[in-house]
Scaffold this motif. Structure first.
Motif, PDB file in Angstrom:
ATOM      1  N   ASP A 275       0.808  -1.219   0.000  1.00  0.00           N
ATOM      2  CA  ASP A 275       0.000   0.000   0.000  1.00  0.00           C
ATOM      3  C   ASP A 275       0.840   1.267   0.000  1.00  0.00           C
ATOM      4  O   ASP A 275       0.316   2.353  -0.241  1.00  0.00           O
ATOM      5  CB  ASP A 275      -0.931   0.018   1.221  1.00  0.00           C
ATOM      6  N   SER A 276       2.125   1.149   0.308  1.00  0.00           N
ATOM      7  CA  SER A 276       2.986   2.326   0.301  1.00  0.00           C
ATOM      8  C   SER A 276       3.006   2.926  -1.101  1.00  0.00           C
ATOM      9  O   SER A 276       3.233   2.231  -2.088  1.00  0.00           O
ATOM     10  CB  SER A 276       4.407   1.948   0.730  1.00  0.00           C
ATOM     11  N   GLY A 277       2.741   4.224  -1.188  1.00  0.00           N
ATOM     12  CA  GLY A 277       2.588   4.863  -2.493  1.00  0.00           C
ATOM     13  C   GLY A 277       1.176   4.762  -3.017  1.00  0.00           C
ATOM     14  O   GLY A 277       0.866   5.296  -4.081  1.00  0.00           O
ATOM     15  N   GLY A 278       0.312   4.064  -2.280  1.00  0.00           N
ATOM     16  CA  GLY A 278      -1.088   3.940  -2.668  1.00  0.00           C
ATOM     17  C   GLY A 278      -1.913   5.125  -2.214  1.00  0.00           C
ATOM     18  O   GLY A 278      -1.384   6.122  -1.707  1.00  0.00           O
ATOM     19  N   LEU A 279      -3.220   5.010  -2.347  1.00  0.00           N
ATOM     20  CA  LEU A 279      -4.111   6.152  -2.151  1.00  0.00           C
ATOM     21  C   LEU A 279      -4.892   6.059  -0.848  1.00  0.00           C
ATOM     22  O   LEU A 279      -5.177   4.975  -0.358  1.00  0.00           O
ATOM     23  CB  LEU A 279      -5.106   6.231  -3.310  1.00  0.00           C
ATOM     24  N   VAL A 280      -5.229   7.218  -0.334  1.00  0.00           N
ATOM     25  CA  VAL A 280      -6.252   7.343   0.696  1.00  0.00           C
ATOM     26  C   VAL A 280      -7.358   8.183   0.071  1.00  0.00           C
ATOM     27  O   VAL A 280      -7.097   9.296  -0.410  1.00  0.00           O
ATOM     28  CB  VAL A 280      -5.706   8.005   1.974  1.00  0.00           C
ATOM     29  N   ILE A 281      -8.579   7.643   0.018  1.00  0.00           N
ATOM     30  CA  ILE A 281      -9.668   8.316  -0.680  1.00  0.00           C
ATOM     31  C   ILE A 281     -10.856   8.521   0.252  1.00  0.00           C
ATOM     32  O   ILE A 281     -11.046   7.788   1.229  1.00  0.00           O
ATOM     33  CB  ILE A 281     -10.123   7.519  -1.931  1.00  0.00           C
ATOM     34  N   SER A 282     -11.654   9.513  -0.081  1.00  0.00           N
ATOM     35  CA  SER A 282     -12.911   9.731   0.626  1.00  0.00           C
ATOM     36  C   SER A 282     -13.972   8.787   0.066  1.00  0.00           C
ATOM     37  O   SER A 282     -13.752   8.106  -0.939  1.00  0.00           O
ATOM     38  CB  SER A 282     -13.352  11.191   0.462  1.00  0.00           C
ATOM     39  N   LEU A 283     -15.129   8.756   0.684  1.00  0.00           N
ATOM     40  CA  LEU A 283     -16.179   7.846   0.240  1.00  0.00           C
ATOM     41  C   LEU A 283     -16.879   8.325  -1.025  1.00  0.00           C
ATOM     42  O   LEU A 283     -17.766   7.629  -1.536  1.00  0.00           O
ATOM     43  CB  LEU A 283     -17.198   7.635   1.361  1.00  0.00           C
ATOM     44  N   ASP A 284     -16.495   9.486  -1.538  1.00  0.00           N
ATOM     45  CA  ASP A 284     -17.002   9.903  -2.854  1.00  0.00           C
ATOM     46  C   ASP A 284     -15.952   9.684  -3.948  1.00  0.00           C
ATOM     47  O   ASP A 284     -16.104  10.154  -5.070  1.00  0.00           O
ATOM     48  CB  ASP A 284     -17.458  11.362  -2.839  1.00  0.00           C
ATOM     49  N   GLY A 285     -14.877   8.945  -3.606  1.00  0.00           N
ATOM     50  CA  GLY A 285     -13.898   8.539  -4.605  1.00  0.00           C
ATOM     51  C   GLY A 285     -12.791   9.534  -4.870  1.00  0.00           C
ATOM     52  O   GLY A 285     -11.961   9.306  -5.752  1.00  0.00           O
ATOM     53  N   LYS A 286     -12.724  10.623  -4.122  1.00  0.00           N
ATOM     54  CA  LYS A 286     -11.685  11.619  -4.339  1.00  0.00           C
ATOM     55  C   LYS A 286     -10.464  11.324  -3.466  1.00  0.00           C
ATOM     56  O   LYS A 286     -10.584  10.851  -2.335  1.00  0.00           O
ATOM     57  CB  LYS A 286     -12.214  13.024  -4.053  1.00  0.00           C
ATOM     58  N   ILE A 287      -9.292  11.636  -4.016  1.00  0.00           N
ATOM     59  CA  ILE A 287      -8.046  11.362  -3.306  1.00  0.00           C
ATOM     60  C   ILE A 287      -7.817  12.422  -2.236  1.00  0.00           C
ATOM     61  O   ILE A 287      -7.828  13.621  -2.523  1.00  0.00           O
ATOM     62  CB  ILE A 287      -6.867  11.327  -4.290  1.00  0.00           C
ATOM     63  N   VAL A 288      -7.597  11.974  -0.996  1.00  0.00           N
ATOM     64  CA  VAL A 288      -7.306  12.897   0.097  1.00  0.00           C
ATOM     65  C   VAL A 288      -5.879  12.725   0.606  1.00  0.00           C
ATOM     66  O   VAL A 288      -5.445  13.460   1.496  1.00  0.00           O
ATOM     67  CB  VAL A 288      -8.307  12.720   1.268  1.00  0.00           C
ATOM     68  N   GLY A 289      -5.127  11.762   0.042  1.00  0.00           N
ATOM     69  CA  GLY A 289      -3.752  11.598   0.469  1.00  0.00           C
ATOM     70  C   GLY A 289      -3.075  10.412  -0.190  1.00  0.00           C
ATOM     71  O   GLY A 289      -3.706   9.627  -0.904  1.00  0.00           O
ATOM     72  N   MET A 290      -1.767  10.305   0.028  1.00  0.00           N
ATOM     73  CA  MET A 290      -0.972   9.168  -0.434  1.00  0.00           C
ATOM     74  C   MET A 290      -0.364   8.474   0.773  1.00  0.00           C
ATOM     75  O   MET A 290       0.309   9.105   1.595  1.00  0.00           O
ATOM     76  CB  MET A 290       0.130   9.614  -1.396  1.00  0.00           C
ATOM     77  N   PHE A 291      -0.592   7.182   0.863  1.00  0.00           N
ATOM     78  CA  PHE A 291      -0.113   6.407   2.001  1.00  0.00           C
ATOM     79  C   PHE A 291       1.398   6.280   1.949  1.00  0.00           C
ATOM     80  O   PHE A 291       1.990   6.026   0.903  1.00  0.00           O
ATOM     81  CB  PHE A 291      -0.757   5.025   1.994  1.00  0.00           C
ATOM     82  N   ASN A 292       2.035   6.473   3.110  1.00  0.00           N
ATOM     83  CA  ASN A 292       3.486   6.363   3.221  1.00  0.00           C
ATOM     84  C   ASN A 292       3.771   5.442   4.390  1.00  0.00           C
ATOM     85  O   ASN A 292       3.588   5.819   5.535  1.00  0.00           O
ATOM     86  CB  ASN A 292       4.107   7.737   3.444  1.00  0.00           C
ATOM     87  N   ILE A 293       4.189   4.225   4.096  1.00  0.00           N
ATOM     88  CA  ILE A 293       4.252   3.169   5.100  1.00  0.00           C
ATOM     89  C   ILE A 293       5.042   3.605   6.324  1.00  0.00           C
ATOM     90  O   ILE A 293       6.115   4.174   6.242  1.00  0.00           O
ATOM     91  CB  ILE A 293       4.851   1.891   4.485  1.00  0.00           C
ATOM     92  N   SER A 294       4.454   3.369   7.490  1.00  0.00           N
ATOM     93  CA  SER A 294       5.111   3.643   8.764  1.00  0.00           C
ATOM     94  C   SER A 294       4.421   2.810   9.823  1.00  0.00           C
ATOM     95  O   SER A 294       3.385   2.196   9.577  1.00  0.00           O
ATOM     96  CB  SER A 294       5.031   5.137   9.130  1.00  0.00           C
ATOM     97  N   SER A 295       4.991   2.791  10.996  1.00  0.00           N
ATOM     98  CA  SER A 295       4.399   2.008  12.079  1.00  0.00           C
ATOM     99  C   SER A 295       3.048   2.576  12.513  1.00  0.00           C
ATOM    100  O   SER A 295       2.246   1.877  13.116  1.00  0.00           O
ATOM    101  CB  SER A 295       5.358   1.960  13.273  1.00  0.00           C
TER     102      SER A 295
END
Length: 446
Positions: A275-295
């Motif tokens: 998932d690192s480099g993947g997306l964080v999206i809202s429930l309307d399908g819009k991107i709200v961030g990019m996941f950056n793997i961490s603890s």
């Protein structure tokens, strides 16, 4: 005359033979012919010569024998069945259709499937050694060159983590890594690393894409505890969907302060490497961030992502003013702690200075650990994501030539906690696209 008589007798004899006998003879002839052809194609088995001291296997004979065994095995090997995706028994990496997520089944599925059209897999290797496998976002497509730009994490090419924490520096990246982009149709294309920025841990990769792509849609606003989905692609390109909530938290000592956090109760044992480099999206399908793997499940909010993309398009780099300070937001502390600060300082908002780089403009201005930065460039400041956005905005309106971005002037309003005194000062800080380093003391190593 006698020959004609013989031919006539043979015809009558053949006519007297049953048809099934003739068929067997014809088939036998064909099989013998096939065997002769196979013998021609097969490696000849050499006789095993005898030596004066007994039997031994001639290496030539052994080589021919192994080759023949392989050919025979290949003839008997079953043909693998053709996989039909619509009929395949599919087991998703993390299940989304669960009883707990029943209220989100329709809206969440629609949002994830829409955003996933811009999400690809991406991997790196150095020589023959694999480095990382993660996800990436298609952000731009050039019709003339039939190429696309992929935005992903710089962890893709990181070869060494900081030995202490990120504020000490020491991370190492390789720009010589081979990058491969795994496209949605199942094909893979060699990618070209265009640029990476170690402070935000972002990388830009160009790849050949013949068909137009669906560009993503962003939302610059994400509220505290908002329901979100985290998307990634595993090593089979299967879509990973994880439900959680967006959270603001104060960073720990080994984190930069431009992150928000993905809070998921069931994520403790989940392998989120892909998932690192993947997306964080809202429930309307819009991107709200990019996941950056961490603890702690950090992600870069879209407001900062968009600023990074804009600056990269303008300068080919991502410049950032370096204040030489690290902070915690008062509002994100425990309520009892906020109450104590208010009782002692009559302040309940702002950023508490956790560290000051010795010799920096902030240090020379007299800012110390425990002081409170109440405003930045004349506006109040409540959390570190706000501060990071303000820092990036100071670079957007400056010279179009990156080489001119050596330093910028910023204004800070500071409350000196021990002196109980407020001051406003102008700091002239350096601009760099490298990771900011603050030589911390031992009090923040544990």
């Amino acid at each position: 005359m006698s020959s004609d008589l013989e031919k006539s007798k043979n015809k009558r004899a053949m006519a007297a033979v049953p048809e099934e006998v003739l068929a067997k003879k014809r088939n036998l002839g064909r099989e013998e012919g096939q065997e002769e052809e196979e013998k021609k194609d097969s490696p000849a088995l050499l006789p095993m010569p005898r030596g004066s001291r007994g039997c031994f296997i001639d290496p030539r004979w052994l080589t021919a024998k192994i080759a023949k065994d392989k050919m025979d095995a290949a003839k008997l090997a079953p043909i693998p069945p053709v996989k039909i995706p619509t009929l395949e028994h599919f087991k998703p990496p993390p299940r989304f259709h669960t009883r707990a997520l029943l209220p989100l089944r329709e809206s969440g599925s629609k949002a994830a499937l829409s955003a996933a059209k811009s999400l690809v897999g991406i991997s790196s290797s150095l020589g023959s050694k694999p480095l990382k496998r993660c996800s990436g976002l298609l952000i731009d497509w050039d019709e003339e060159s039939k190429t696309c730009v992929v935005l992903t994490t710089a962890h893709l090419i990181r070869t060494k983590d900081s030995p202490v924490n990120v504020w000490f520096g020491g991370e190492e990246y390789t720009s010589n890594a081979d990058v491969t982009v795994h496209l949605l149709d199942g094909t893979s294309e060699k990618g070209q690393l265009l640029y990476y920025q170690p402070h935000y841990d972002l990388a830009f990769v160009r790849v050949k894409v013949d068909q137009p792509i669906q560009l993503p849609s962003f939302s610059e606003e994400v509220t505290f505890a908002e329901e979100v989905l985290r998307l990634g692609r595993d090593n089979m390109l299967d879509l990973r969907i994880t439900y959680g909530r967006a959270a603001y938290q104060n960073p720990v000592i080994d984190e930069r302060y431009h992150y928000m956090y993905f809070d998921c109760a069931d994520d403790d044992n989940d392998d989120d490497e892909y998932d690192s480099g993947g997306l964080v999206i809202s429930l309307d399908g819009k991107i709200v961030g990019m996941f950056n793997i961490s603890s702690r499940g950090s992600f870069i909010p879209s407001s900062i992502l968009l600023s990074c993309v804009d600056l990269w398009k303008k300068y080919g780099r991502i410049p950032r003013p370096q204040l030489g300070m690290a902070f915690e937001a008062i509002k994100l502390l425990e309520p009892a702690h906020v109450d104590k600060i208010w009782r002692m300082c009559h302040i309940d908002d702002g950023l508490v200075v956790q560290e000051v780089l010795k010799g920096s403009p902030a240090d020379k201005f007299g800012i110390e650990r425990g002081d409170i930065v109440e405003c930045f460039n004349g506006e109040s400041i409540s959390n570190t994501v706000e501060l990071e956005n303000r820092l990036m905005n100071t670079c957007k309106g400056l010279s179009d030539n990156y080489n001119d971005l050596i330093e910028v002037h910023v204004s800070v309003g500071v409350f000196h906690t021990l002196k109980k005194q407020r001051r406003i000062g102008e700091l002239t800080v350096s601009v760099s696209d490298l990771g900011e380093v603050i030589a911390r003391g031992t009090h923040l190593l544990f």
